[in-house]
Every structure is written in C-alpha cells, then in structure tokens.
Design an enzyme around this catalytic site. Sequence first.
Site, PDB file in Angstrom:
ATOM      1  N   SER A  96      -7.125  -9.501  10.689  1.00  0.00           N
ATOM      2  CA  SER A  96      -7.165  -8.164  10.099  1.00  0.00           C
ATOM      3  C   SER A  96      -7.127  -7.124  11.214  1.00  0.00           C
ATOM      4  CB  SER A  96      -8.446  -7.995   9.266  1.00  0.00           C
ATOM      5  OG  SER A  96      -8.666  -6.636   8.964  1.00  0.00           O
ATOM      6  N   SER A  97      -6.029  -6.391  11.293  1.00  0.00           N
ATOM      7  CA  SER A  97      -5.866  -5.402  12.367  1.00  0.00           C
ATOM      8  C   SER A  97      -6.956  -4.349  12.329  1.00  0.00           C
ATOM      9  CB  SER A  97      -4.490  -4.737  12.253  1.00  0.00           C
ATOM     10  OG  SER A  97      -4.341  -3.725  13.224  1.00  0.00           O
ATOM     11  N   ASN A  98      -7.235  -3.805  11.152  1.00  0.00           N
ATOM     12  CA  ASN A  98      -8.224  -2.712  11.113  1.00  0.00           C
ATOM     13  C   ASN A  98      -9.624  -3.202  11.463  1.00  0.00           C
ATOM     14  OD1 ASN A  98      -9.961  -2.823   8.417  1.00  0.00           O
ATOM     15  ND2 ASN A  98      -7.911  -3.511   7.887  1.00  0.00           N
ATOM     16  N   SER A 147     -10.422  -4.809   4.279  1.00  0.00           N
ATOM     17  CA  SER A 147     -10.114  -5.938   3.396  1.00  0.00           C
ATOM     18  C   SER A 147     -11.353  -6.741   3.003  1.00  0.00           C
ATOM     19  CB  SER A 147      -9.106  -6.885   4.085  1.00  0.00           C
ATOM     20  OG  SER A 147      -7.931  -6.201   4.428  1.00  0.00           O
ATOM     21  N   CYS A 160       0.846  -1.190   0.000  1.00  0.00           N
ATOM     22  CA  CYS A 160       0.000   0.000   0.000  1.00  0.00           C
ATOM     23  C   CYS A 160       0.885   1.245   0.000  1.00  0.00           C
ATOM     24  CB  CYS A 160      -0.898  -0.003   1.238  1.00  0.00           C
ATOM     25  SG  CYS A 160      -1.846   1.534   1.438  1.00  0.00           S
ATOM     26  N   GLU A 183       2.668  -5.883   8.535  1.00  0.00           N
ATOM     27  CA  GLU A 183       3.071  -4.500   8.269  1.00  0.00           C
ATOM     28  C   GLU A 183       4.205  -4.064   9.191  1.00  0.00           C
ATOM     29  OE1 GLU A 183       1.473   0.065   8.680  1.00  0.00           O
ATOM     30  OE2 GLU A 183      -0.045  -1.492   8.337  1.00  0.00           O
ATOM     31  N   CYS A 188      -3.867   5.402   8.375  1.00  0.00           N
ATOM     32  CA  CYS A 188      -4.364   5.742   7.050  1.00  0.00           C
ATOM     33  C   CYS A 188      -5.783   6.296   7.113  1.00  0.00           C
ATOM     34  CB  CYS A 188      -4.275   4.524   6.125  1.00  0.00           C
ATOM     35  SG  CYS A 188      -5.647   3.377   6.217  1.00  0.00           S
ATOM     36  N   HIS A 232       2.662  -8.395  13.387  1.00  0.00           N
ATOM     37  CA  HIS A 232       1.800  -8.078  12.250  1.00  0.00           C
ATOM     38  C   HIS A 232       2.677  -7.890  11.010  1.00  0.00           C
ATOM     39  CE1 HIS A 232      -0.869  -5.778   9.592  1.00  0.00           C
ATOM     40  NE2 HIS A 232      -1.863  -6.343  10.250  1.00  0.00           N
TER      41      HIS A 232
END
Length: 327
Positions: free
Chosen positions: A240-242, A284, A113, A143, A212, A141
């Site tokens: 999925s963290s978000n 996602s 990203c 990222e 973000c 994670h």
Amino acid sequence: MNAPQKMAPAPGTASTELRVLIAAPRGFCAGVDRAIRIVELALDRFGAPVYVRHEIVHNRYVVDDLKAKGAIFVESLDQVPDGVPVVFSAHGVPKAVPAKAEARGLDYIDATCPLVSKVHRQAERANNAGRHIVFIGHAGHPEVVGTLGQLPDGAMTLVESVDDVAALAPADPDNLSFLTQTTLSVDDTRDIVTALQHRFPAIQGPRGEDICYATSNRQQAVKAIAGQCDLVVVIGAPNSSNSLRLVEVAERLGTPAHLVQRGADIRAEWLSGIAALGVTAGASAPETLVREVIDAIAAHRPIAEEVVVTAQENMVFKLPRGLEPAA
C-alpha cells in the site's frame, strides 16, 4: 520505625500507563469505501462469483472478506471466464483492459477511484494539446501502470526522484506538463515538482494538486502526533503506497515507525521503555483493524487513548451507473 515506602513504577514499564495517540483522519477514504461497495453490490446483483482484476484495494483483510462473499481476484483478464462480471480495482487500469473486456463481451464495472480517473482525464487533455507529460510516481504501482496506459507509448515519462528530473532530456523542453500519482509523499512530490519547474520553467501542472485529499490528510495527521510519540504504528499492507508513505512521514520527523497488518504483528518489545505511542491507518485499512491493533497494545500495557483530530472528511463518491438501484 517508619514503614517502607512503595516505589512508583518506572516510566515505560509494563505496569505504567501508555499514552496512545490515535490519528484522525485515518483508515478508509471515499475511493476505497466506494470500491469495496461496488464489489459487494455486484455480488448482490449478479451473484457469486464476481471476478476482480487485481486486489480491489491493497489490504489482505478486505480482500479475504470479499473472497468469503464470493469475489475471485485475478491479475489478468485471461483468468476471467466468459459470461461472468469483472470489476476493475480502485487503482485504475490501462485503456487496453476495458477494450479487451469489450472485445470478449464481458460485463465489467470500473471501480477506479474518481480522483485517479481525474488524473487520467488530465493526461488525455495534455496529450491532446500536444504536450509531453512527466508523470511523478512509483514504477510498477498499479495506479502508475493504469495511468501510463491511458496514452500511447512514449507520450509520458515516469520520474521517481529529483535525480530522475536531472536526467530528463525531453525533445521539446518548452512543451511539457506534469501529473502525479495520487498516493505519494506530499513533501517528496513538492521537491520533485520544484526541480521540474526549475529545469523547465514553462512546464504546466494540474489546476489542483493530484495527491488526493485522503493521502494529504493522513500524512498531516501523522505529522501532528509524531512529535509527541516515541513510536508510531501504521496499519496497512506492505504493497500500500499511502501506508508506506505514512511510515516515512513519521521517520523523517525522527520518530521510529512500524508498518503492521494485524494486531498479532504488535511486539511487546516495541512497547518497553516508551511513554507515548501513535497509531494511524492507511486509506485501505478498515477501522476494525485499528481497534484490533489497539486491543493488542492494551494486552501488553495499560493504555490511555487520545484521538488527535486534524481534519474532518465528508467526501462521498457516486456509484457507477447501473449499481444505484442495488444500493
């Protein structure tokens, strides 16, 4: 003799209408949409199979769809045969990964990203300026692994909480920078940054927020609906963290929340005795799954849908060089 009067259905019963508040924005962000498109275009250009290092995004439905088209997902470059293309996931990878791909002569496409890549560049600039970096994120994670891997060992220190900040003992407290994972809780991160700035007044942060736009917008959208709901359903993967942060946002406002991956995960007992239900999706999760979940809810109770809009998103990220003609 008067005819007996019909009793109105009790609120929250199976025969009463359930108010369903659907958060907007929700679901796919520009970075996820770009990453998926990159895999699809790579398949169009090179033909199957195209290897992908790590899940391109954290969603089983998306991954399975790409598998059906010819993508093969692996966790290590060692699992990629010679002579086939490989795509790096949207979460980013340590510098050692593309270096290894180049050493093997592999064609690779970086689907990181652009907002994650921006954090990578910020880390390099801070390091080049001689500052030690405190990185706020969740250990393990992808990222975080990718960002820490942009610099030599020891150039960055990971913190996950305010307690971690209290335990920091940097060699040069007046020469620090901080950066953050892009998919964190806005509120949690604010507390950690405040603690860092209190302990280390000279610490330098990024010019703009690293979290973000999509993560912030989806959390704000949940805040807008949670207070009106008896329950919130978040569509997303458990890794999925978000998506996990959206569950936390609702729960911190006092509204119970469940993370689900598909419509089949909806339980009838969740819908008993409630008058309003919130629905959102992590960055996602495709809109197809949102509709699937809402249809599953409607199978248990009649519903009245309301879309609650808190922001408009029109962000589009460019594709990597070399894939534009295929688009």
